[in-house]
Scaffold this active site. Structure first.
Site, PDB file in Angstrom:
ATOM      1  N   GLU A 203       0.817  -1.216   0.000  1.00  0.00           N
ATOM      2  CA  GLU A 203       0.000   0.000   0.000  1.00  0.00           C
ATOM      3  C   GLU A 203       0.849   1.265   0.000  1.00  0.00           C
ATOM      4  O   GLU A 203       0.624   2.206   0.765  1.00  0.00           O
ATOM      5  CB  GLU A 203      -0.992  -0.030   1.169  1.00  0.00           C
ATOM      6  CG  GLU A 203      -1.988  -1.179   1.019  1.00  0.00           C
ATOM      7  CD  GLU A 203      -2.956  -1.338   2.167  1.00  0.00           C
ATOM      8  OE1 GLU A 203      -2.845  -0.584   3.165  1.00  0.00           O
ATOM      9  OE2 GLU A 203      -3.828  -2.229   2.088  1.00  0.00           O
ATOM     10  N   GLU A 321      -5.228  -8.374  -1.548  1.00  0.00           N
ATOM     11  CA  GLU A 321      -5.739  -8.255  -0.174  1.00  0.00           C
ATOM     12  C   GLU A 321      -7.112  -7.614  -0.224  1.00  0.00           C
ATOM     13  O   GLU A 321      -7.298  -6.573  -0.848  1.00  0.00           O
ATOM     14  CB  GLU A 321      -4.794  -7.409   0.681  1.00  0.00           C
ATOM     15  CG  GLU A 321      -5.259  -7.234   2.124  1.00  0.00           C
ATOM     16  CD  GLU A 321      -4.342  -6.309   2.928  1.00  0.00           C
ATOM     17  OE1 GLU A 321      -3.103  -6.446   2.802  1.00  0.00           O
ATOM     18  OE2 GLU A 321      -4.860  -5.451   3.663  1.00  0.00           O
TER      19      GLU A 321
END
Length: 521
Positions: A203, A321
């Site tokens: 991320e 994810e």
């Protein structure tokens, strides 16, 4: 489609109770001649995270001892649950992976991760020591897991001095230092440890979360990872895949990243999805059963699939994810039956957009885990994942019914079997559907009556409570056996000439082995 009103008490045998029902008849059109997309054979994936026990959200700490630094890898229920999904893909990574170093090479000390108000996500750096890495790999080898290991992308980069930077998280600059990752890989090779894929960073793309890296620099770092993997794993038949960028989709960032990634660098383009919002959101349960809301994320899947096909056609998109609701999920929602409306719909939707893999956050840990964080007993979504893994093949078929949007329908070639397997999701709490399958290549409809039976798996919540953590299969509660093994999942056998009844608030997997399916040959 023909609608029928019924004002009589109908016995719903699968739920073992009487109720007043509104029912609809629906024709389901399935195209059997050609497929529309493909997934990997091991589409189902779950994540394991590094969070310490004192990771807390909204005044609760739902991680207990589920982080990889302290998870009991010898727990019998855990071992049995993973073995049933053999081979299960597991992605080991998460928010704090870019704060973890590995005790290999010249590294002498190996500090534990602890609370630190000045650290990313409120924690200090941590270290994976040799002993724990050996234990993890023993667990992987015992259960047959295909591991994706998330590497620290911030090693070698410098945090900017200007803390007042606007427009997202702070940009970390500099080239990735691959030496620590190389030491981990070299040690793993010396021990014979098998890694299915390496992923770089977590991320850090787009606006980032706690840190970010610019797209061109990220592409440069990914190239370095590919060169490292190729050098250490010269045999292409055993070489791990290379994945990235493992973050939330930002069109400009992703397109630039993919354009600057050389051919052959990426095997999979990973992105994250938390489309339900915050776990504390009081409207969470309503979003999960709102087909209009759930459909909004389809554009993201389409955009990523299009970008990958245009810029890196040698790779395939992955959902690396996805936990539905972020910050550990919803306390009384994400581990219950109702979460399956979001989860199973996500599996079906992403597969139609040519995604190879879908990684659920998490296998264990937080409120959104497939297994209870403290008891390890499977939550309802575990059984949905298990049925998908066993029944749904890699070829995706076109299917539509043109009726109520609360009936979601997906079709795949059956896995390791003949015919087609359907996934039917009824998001309505008041309407049941009687689904008649209309294949586009039904050459001998009169022979269906005398053919093999249709296999059906009906999943419903205990006593009709959609927030129950107990799921029924064909009316029987799914519970561990006395020896703590996963119960057998047996279908009911139904005359193929009858419609498939999908009760309100339920999911149905149905295998139609008698259908002639050229797309599946």
């Amino acid at each position: 489609m023909e609608a029928k009103f019924s004002f009589v008490c109908v016995l719903v045998s699968l739920l073992s109770l009487f109720s007043l029902c509104y029912s609809e008849d629906s024709d389901l059109n399935v195209k059997l001649v050609t497929s529309i997309a493909n997934t990997d054979d091991n589409f189902i994936c779950a994540t394991l995270d590094w969070w310490p026990s004192d990771k807390c959200d909204y005044g609760q700490c739902p991680w207990a001892r589920a982080g990889m630094f302290n998870l009991d890898l010898n727990n019998k229920i855990l071992l049995n649950a993973v073995k049933e999904l053999n081979p299960l893909r597991i992605r080991l990574g998460g928010s704090v992976q870019d704060q973890i170093v590995y005790q290999f090479g010249d590294m002498k000390t190996c500090p534990q991760m602890k609370k630190d108000d000045d650290g990313m996500f409120g924690f200090s750096h941590g270290c994976l020591n040799r002993t724990r890495w050996d234990q993890i790999n023993h667990f992987l080898n015992t259960t047959g897991v295909k591991l994706t290991f998330g590497l620290n992308e911030l090693i070698g980069k410098k945090k900017p001095l200007n803390e007042s930077q606007e427009g997202g998280a702070l940009v970390w600059e500099g080239d990735w230092d691959s030496s620590n990752a190389a030491s981990l890989m070299a040690y793993s090779l010396s021990k014979g440890y098998k890694i299915d894929s390496y992923e770089l960073g977590n991320e850090l793309c787009g606006a980032g979360v706690s840190a970010r890296v610019k797209s061109v620099q990220y592409a440069k770092d990914m190239t370095k990872l590919r060169e490292l993997v190729d050098a250490l794993y010269p045999d292409p038949t055993t070489r791990p895949q290379v994945l990235g960028p493992a973050g939330f989709y930002d069109k400009e960032w992703f397109n630039t990243f993919l354009q600057h990634t050389k051919p052959g660098v990426l095997d999979g383009v990973t992105h994250h999805i938390y489309n339900l919002g915050a776990g504390v959101d009081k409207t969470l349960i309503n979003k999960i059963q709102d087909p209009y809301f759930l459909s909004q994320t389809a554009q993201t899947f389409k955009d990523i699939s299009t970008a990958v096909n245009e810029y890196t056609p040698w790779a395939q998109p992955w959902v690396g994810e996805s936990g539905g609701a972020y910050n550990s999920g919803g306390k009384d929602v994400s581990h219950t039956f109702v979460n399956g409306f979001w989860y199973l719909d996500q599996l079906g939707m992403t597969s139609t957009f040519n995604h190879a893999v879908y990684c659920r956050q998490t296998l264990i840990g937080g409120n959104y885990a497939l297994l209870n964080t403290t008891s390890f007993i499977p939550n309802p979504d575990y059984y949905g994942a298990l049925l998908w893994h066993r029944l749904m093949g890699s070829k995706v078929l076109s299917v539509n019914h043109g009726g109520s949007p609360y009936l979601r329908t997906y079709a795949h070639c059956s896995k390791n079997n003949t015919g087609v397997t359907l996934l039917l999701i009824n998001m309505s709490n008041s309407t049941s559907f009687n689904v008649t399958v209309k294949p586009d290549m039904n050459l001998y409809p009169d022979k269906i009556v005398n053919s093999e039976k249709r296999e059906e798996y009906h999943l419903t919540p205990k006593v009709g409570n959609i927030q129950s953590d107990v799921v029924l299969l064909n009316g029987k509660a799914l519970r561990l056996t006395e020896s703590q093994e996963i119960p057998s999942l047996k279908p009911i056998l139904v005359n193929p000439s009858s419609p498939i009844t999908v009760a309100a608030d339920s999911f149905v997997f149905a295998r139609l082995g008698y259908l002639n399916t050229p797309a599946c040959d």
